[in-house]
Design a protein around this motif. Sequence first.
Motif, PDB file in Angstrom:
ATOM      1  N   ALA A  38     -11.241  16.649   3.970  1.00 22.11           N
ATOM      2  CA  ALA A  38     -12.687  16.431   3.818  1.00 22.11           C
ATOM      3  C   ALA A  38     -13.030  15.868   2.450  1.00 22.11           C
ATOM      4  CB  ALA A  38     -13.437  17.737   4.059  1.00 22.11           C
ATOM      5  N   ALA A  39     -12.162  16.076   1.466  1.00 23.65           N
ATOM      6  CA  ALA A  39     -12.437  15.588   0.113  1.00 23.65           C
ATOM      7  C   ALA A  39     -11.978  14.152  -0.081  1.00 23.65           C
ATOM      8  CB  ALA A  39     -11.755  16.494  -0.918  1.00 23.65           C
ATOM      9  N   ILE A  40     -11.300  13.583   0.925  1.00 23.19           N
ATOM     10  CA  ILE A  40     -10.798  12.212   0.828  1.00 23.19           C
ATOM     11  C   ILE A  40     -11.714  11.297   1.627  1.00 23.19           C
ATOM     12  CG2 ILE A  40      -8.820  10.701   1.170  1.00 23.19           C
ATOM     13  CD1 ILE A  40      -8.309  12.882  -0.845  1.00 23.19           C
ATOM     14  N   PHE A  91       9.476   5.115  -3.938  1.00 19.49           N
ATOM     15  CA  PHE A  91       8.842   6.429  -3.858  1.00 19.49           C
ATOM     16  C   PHE A  91       7.734   6.473  -4.899  1.00 19.49           C
ATOM     17  CE2 PHE A  91       8.490  10.911  -5.075  1.00 19.49           C
ATOM     18  CZ  PHE A  91       8.287  11.487  -3.837  1.00 19.49           C
ATOM     19  N   ALA A  92       6.542   6.945  -4.519  1.00 21.48           N
ATOM     20  CA  ALA A  92       5.391   6.912  -5.419  1.00 21.48           C
ATOM     21  C   ALA A  92       4.718   8.272  -5.482  1.00 21.48           C
ATOM     22  CB  ALA A  92       4.385   5.860  -4.963  1.00 21.48           C
ATOM     23  N   GLN A  93       4.091   8.516  -6.629  1.00 21.74           N
ATOM     24  CA  GLN A  93       3.225   9.680  -6.798  1.00 21.74           C
ATOM     25  C   GLN A  93       1.795   9.189  -6.906  1.00 21.74           C
ATOM     26  OE1 GLN A  93       4.222  12.956  -9.568  1.00 21.74           O
ATOM     27  NE2 GLN A  93       2.197  12.625 -10.450  1.00 21.74           N
ATOM     28  N   VAL A  94       0.932   9.751  -6.099  1.00 18.59           N
ATOM     29  CA  VAL A  94      -0.473   9.348  -6.056  1.00 18.59           C
ATOM     30  C   VAL A  94      -1.329  10.482  -6.582  1.00 18.59           C
ATOM     31  CG1 VAL A  94      -2.388   8.668  -4.571  1.00 18.59           C
ATOM     32  CG2 VAL A  94      -0.096   7.785  -4.119  1.00 18.59           C
ATOM     33  N   ASN A  95      -2.200  10.148  -7.520  1.00 19.86           N
ATOM     34  CA  ASN A  95      -3.186  11.105  -8.026  1.00 19.86           C
ATOM     35  C   ASN A  95      -4.537  10.724  -7.443  1.00 19.86           C
ATOM     36  OD1 ASN A  95      -1.251  12.374  -9.744  1.00 19.86           O
ATOM     37  ND2 ASN A  95      -1.482  10.676 -11.186  1.00 19.86           N
ATOM     38  N   ALA A  96      -4.949  11.482  -6.439  1.00 21.97           N
ATOM     39  CA  ALA A  96      -6.224  11.205  -5.780  1.00 21.97           C
ATOM     40  C   ALA A  96      -7.349  11.886  -6.547  1.00 21.97           C
ATOM     41  CB  ALA A  96      -6.195  11.687  -4.340  1.00 21.97           C
ATOM     42  N   ILE A  97      -8.329  11.099  -6.930  1.00 21.33           N
ATOM     43  CA  ILE A  97      -9.468  11.621  -7.694  1.00 21.33           C
ATOM     44  C   ILE A  97     -10.565  11.967  -6.698  1.00 21.33           C
ATOM     45  CG2 ILE A  97     -11.144  11.121  -9.505  1.00 21.33           C
ATOM     46  CD1 ILE A  97      -9.142   9.033 -10.563  1.00 21.33           C
ATOM     47  N   GLU A 156       0.855  -1.184   0.000  1.00 26.79           N
ATOM     48  CA  GLU A 156       0.000   0.000   0.000  1.00 26.79           C
ATOM     49  C   GLU A 156       0.888   1.229   0.000  1.00 26.79           C
ATOM     50  OE1 GLU A 156      -2.369  -0.561   3.429  1.00 26.79           O
ATOM     51  OE2 GLU A 156      -0.727  -0.273   4.846  1.00 26.79           O
ATOM     52  N   VAL A 157       0.312   2.336  -0.417  1.00 27.32           N
ATOM     53  CA  VAL A 157       1.060   3.589  -0.488  1.00 27.32           C
ATOM     54  C   VAL A 157       0.515   4.514   0.590  1.00 27.32           C
ATOM     55  CG1 VAL A 157       1.697   5.560  -1.912  1.00 27.32           C
ATOM     56  CG2 VAL A 157       1.414   3.301  -2.960  1.00 27.32           C
ATOM     57  N   THR A 158       1.419   5.103   1.353  1.00 28.27           N
ATOM     58  CA  THR A 158       1.032   6.008   2.428  1.00 28.27           C
ATOM     59  C   THR A 158       1.345   7.443   2.015  1.00 28.27           C
ATOM     60  OG1 THR A 158       1.507   4.317   4.075  1.00 28.27           O
ATOM     61  CG2 THR A 158       1.358   6.586   4.840  1.00 28.27           C
ATOM     62  N   ILE A 159       0.338   8.295   2.101  1.00 28.43           N
ATOM     63  CA  ILE A 159       0.517   9.718   1.787  1.00 28.43           C
ATOM     64  C   ILE A 159       0.033  10.545   2.964  1.00 28.43           C
ATOM     65  CG2 ILE A 159       0.265   9.370  -0.700  1.00 28.43           C
ATOM     66  CD1 ILE A 159      -2.608  10.406  -0.456  1.00 28.43           C
ATOM     67  N   LYS A 160       0.429  11.815   2.970  1.00 29.01           N
ATOM     68  CA  LYS A 160      -0.027  12.739   3.996  1.00 29.01           C
ATOM     69  C   LYS A 160      -0.890  13.807   3.344  1.00 29.01           C
ATOM     70  CE  LYS A 160       3.662  12.188   7.397  1.00 29.01           C
ATOM     71  NZ  LYS A 160       4.666  12.912   8.231  1.00 29.01           N
ATOM     72  N   VAL A 161      -2.106  13.954   3.838  1.00 35.39           N
ATOM     73  CA  VAL A 161      -3.063  14.908   3.272  1.00 35.39           C
ATOM     74  C   VAL A 161      -3.245  16.055   4.259  1.00 35.39           C
ATOM     75  CG1 VAL A 161      -5.421  15.240   2.437  1.00 35.39           C
ATOM     76  CG2 VAL A 161      -4.210  13.084   1.988  1.00 35.39           C
ATOM     77  N   GLU A 162      -3.123  17.281   3.761  1.00 35.17           N
ATOM     78  CA  GLU A 162      -3.243  18.438   4.620  1.00 35.17           C
ATOM     79  C   GLU A 162      -4.683  18.594   5.124  1.00 35.17           C
ATOM     80  OE1 GLU A 162      -2.351  18.236   1.557  1.00 35.17           O
ATOM     81  OE2 GLU A 162      -2.970  19.899   0.289  1.00 35.17           O
ATOM     82  N   GLU A 163      -4.779  19.322   6.209  1.00 33.63           N
ATOM     83  CA  GLU A 163      -6.064  19.491   6.893  1.00 33.63           C
ATOM     84  C   GLU A 163      -7.118  20.105   5.982  1.00 33.63           C
ATOM     85  OE1 GLU A 163      -7.742  21.778  10.912  1.00 33.63           O
ATOM     86  OE2 GLU A 163      -5.598  21.724  10.450  1.00 33.63           O
ATOM     87  N   ALA A 164      -6.725  21.034   5.106  1.00 35.67           N
ATOM     88  CA  ALA A 164      -7.700  21.738   4.271  1.00 35.67           C
ATOM     89  C   ALA A 164      -8.339  20.821   3.241  1.00 35.67           C
ATOM     90  CB  ALA A 164      -7.029  22.921   3.578  1.00 35.67           C
ATOM     91  N   ARG A 165      -7.687  19.690   2.897  1.00 31.10           N
ATOM     92  CA  ARG A 165      -8.207  18.823   1.843  1.00 31.10           C
ATOM     93  C   ARG A 165      -8.707  17.477   2.349  1.00 31.10           C
ATOM     94  NH1 ARG A 165      -3.922  19.432  -3.212  1.00 31.10           N
ATOM     95  NH2 ARG A 165      -4.542  21.535  -3.870  1.00 31.10           N
ATOM     96  N   ASP A 183       2.878  18.255  11.819  1.00 30.94           N
ATOM     97  CA  ASP A 183       2.627  18.986  10.569  1.00 30.94           C
ATOM     98  C   ASP A 183       1.143  19.113  10.230  1.00 30.94           C
ATOM     99  OD1 ASP A 183       2.030  16.390   9.963  1.00 30.94           O
ATOM    100  OD2 ASP A 183       3.604  16.129   8.474  1.00 30.94           O
ATOM    101  N   ARG A 184       0.282  18.652  11.137  1.00 29.50           N
ATOM    102  CA  ARG A 184      -1.178  18.788  10.949  1.00 29.50           C
ATOM    103  C   ARG A 184      -1.668  18.121   9.671  1.00 29.50           C
ATOM    104  NH1 ARG A 184      -3.117  19.978  15.914  1.00 29.50           N
ATOM    105  NH2 ARG A 184      -1.752  21.499  16.917  1.00 29.50           N
ATOM    106  N   THR A 185      -1.101  16.985   9.357  1.00 34.61           N
ATOM    107  CA  THR A 185      -1.559  16.222   8.194  1.00 34.61           C
ATOM    108  C   THR A 185      -2.155  14.902   8.663  1.00 34.61           C
ATOM    109  OG1 THR A 185       0.611  15.172   7.902  1.00 34.61           O
ATOM    110  CG2 THR A 185       0.184  17.211   6.679  1.00 34.61           C
ATOM    111  N   PHE A 186      -2.975  14.325   7.794  1.00 40.46           N
ATOM    112  CA  PHE A 186      -3.624  13.057   8.083  1.00 40.46           C
ATOM    113  C   PHE A 186      -3.000  11.965   7.216  1.00 40.46           C
ATOM    114  CE2 PHE A 186      -6.565  16.228   9.436  1.00 40.46           C
ATOM    115  CZ  PHE A 186      -7.257  15.685  10.507  1.00 40.46           C
ATOM    116  N   GLN A 187      -2.706  10.843   7.818  1.00 42.74           N
ATOM    117  CA  GLN A 187      -2.127   9.733   7.058  1.00 42.74           C
ATOM    118  C   GLN A 187      -3.242   8.995   6.315  1.00 42.74           C
ATOM    119  OE1 GLN A 187      -0.455   5.866   8.784  1.00 42.74           O
ATOM    120  NE2 GLN A 187       1.421   7.017   8.391  1.00 42.74           N
ATOM    121  N   VAL A 188      -3.046   8.820   5.021  1.00 37.93           N
ATOM    122  CA  VAL A 188      -4.013   8.137   4.162  1.00 37.93           C
ATOM    123  C   VAL A 188      -3.298   7.004   3.436  1.00 37.93           C
ATOM    124  CG1 VAL A 188      -5.603   8.373   2.215  1.00 37.93           C
ATOM    125  CG2 VAL A 188      -5.384  10.232   3.878  1.00 37.93           C
ATOM    126  N   ARG A 189      -3.957   5.854   3.375  1.00 35.34           N
ATOM    127  CA  ARG A 189      -3.339   4.699   2.717  1.00 35.34           C
ATOM    128  C   ARG A 189      -4.152   4.297   1.490  1.00 35.34           C
ATOM    129  NH1 ARG A 189      -0.896   0.834   7.521  1.00 35.34           N
ATOM    130  NH2 ARG A 189       0.296   2.486   8.564  1.00 35.34           N
TER     131      ARG A 189
END
Length: 468
Positions: free
Chosen positions: A330-332, A386-392, A319-328, A365-371
């Motif tokens: 809600a869209a995940i 190292f991966a790049q994730v395009n979240a739709i 699985e790929v782990t990314i960090k999503v900022e607080e402002a976004r 850093d006030r980010t949320f871990q998303v897998r």
Amino acid sequence: MMTRTKKLVVGGIALLLVAGAVPVTCGPFRPGVSEVSARDAADDRPQEIAVQTATVKLAPVESVVMYSGNVEVRDEVEVLPKVSGQLLELEVDIGDSVKKGDIIAQIDTDSATVLHMQAEAGLQAAKAKLAQLDEGPRTEEVAQAEAALKNAQAKLDRLTAPLNQNEIDMAKAEEVSARVALQQAQAAYDKIAWYDGKGAMAESVALQQATVAYEAALARYEETMAGSKSEDIRAQEAAVEQAKAALQLARAPYRTSDYEIARADVLKAEAALYEAELQLNNCSVRAPIDGVVSAAPIAVGSIVGQSSPIVTLVSPKIEVTIKVEEARIAAIREGQSATIEVAAFPGQQFAGKVTRISPTADQTDRTFQVRIEPEAQSEALRGGMFAQVNAITEQYALLVPRSAIVAEGGRSFVYVVTDGRAERREVETGQATGKLVCVLSGLMSGERVVSSGQTGLKDNDPVKVTTL
């Protein structure tokens, strides 16, 4: 001025009178002065501009947000032995795939076998003890207790019985007989009393024996005449009670608590045997998960303990782990689609979905871990990449046609049709999707905007909505 005004009015009246004197003839209709003025006024009004409109709609819009992350194996397990001992066999090597439950190593079983045998013996002893309790009292022990009680009671009866004349006579006769024997022995001794070696002679020994016999007979006679002593009776009564208790114990040798303790001992022994079996089985080290061996640091023959990892297993699923900022964040949401790209395979995208979202933000850093997990597991994706994730993402937005937007000086405008007129309104635009543009501010859902015919259109111009 007053005179002039009156004159104008009068003149006017005279003119009207003259005009009224003209004879009326039939002919075509010719407009009078007032009708010509009304027609000229109508010609001066702005002409309606023909336009086409579209309705502002609130609809879901997909957008792509890019994040960088790390490819991680879902599970990584260091396999530790549950028992200590010498590592006899190692069944796997780095890169081998194993299934959950497969034996991967074997540890010496000598100590575990001995403990197992001891536990079996302990269980047999505990069961034998319980079986003995279930058998109840022993017949021979009950018979012995009954005989002892009978003897003790008979002795007490004799002590408490009244004097018997026969016993008195017998005791008296015994005393008299012993006294006569003593007198005879004394007379025989007197005949040798002068002799120096009389002490070793038979007469001297016979006198001593006769004296002892007489004293005993006299004591029995006196005891018979005196009856039983109170302390003797009390002592014998206690002996009877003790014999009764012994008989009761012989008939019911075990209490309820004895059975409970025996049953508990059996359970304890069974638990000890089960633990010994576990220890013996744990000498065979098994894979706790499906996975691939990533490390095998222990050599065969080494002494291992419960803190010595024999191998390390990694899950084949990644699985790929990314960090999503607080402002976004809600869209995940879980189940949301995403694509994964890695440098090892440029241009290739791996479809995935969001599987887990951390419920709390990282305080640093006030980010949320998303897998994100790939929909189809591929060997191309490996842990540590190292991966790049395009979240739709999908959000609701106001949409208008591209053609409705009028750009001027770096600003965007639309014409909103209200009550037959075009209202020029500035808007803030966002993402464009195909032929539609997201409007972030300036419009409301349900309003109608000019989508065609804006050329030459000005604010508040009258418009006429047409259709093709």
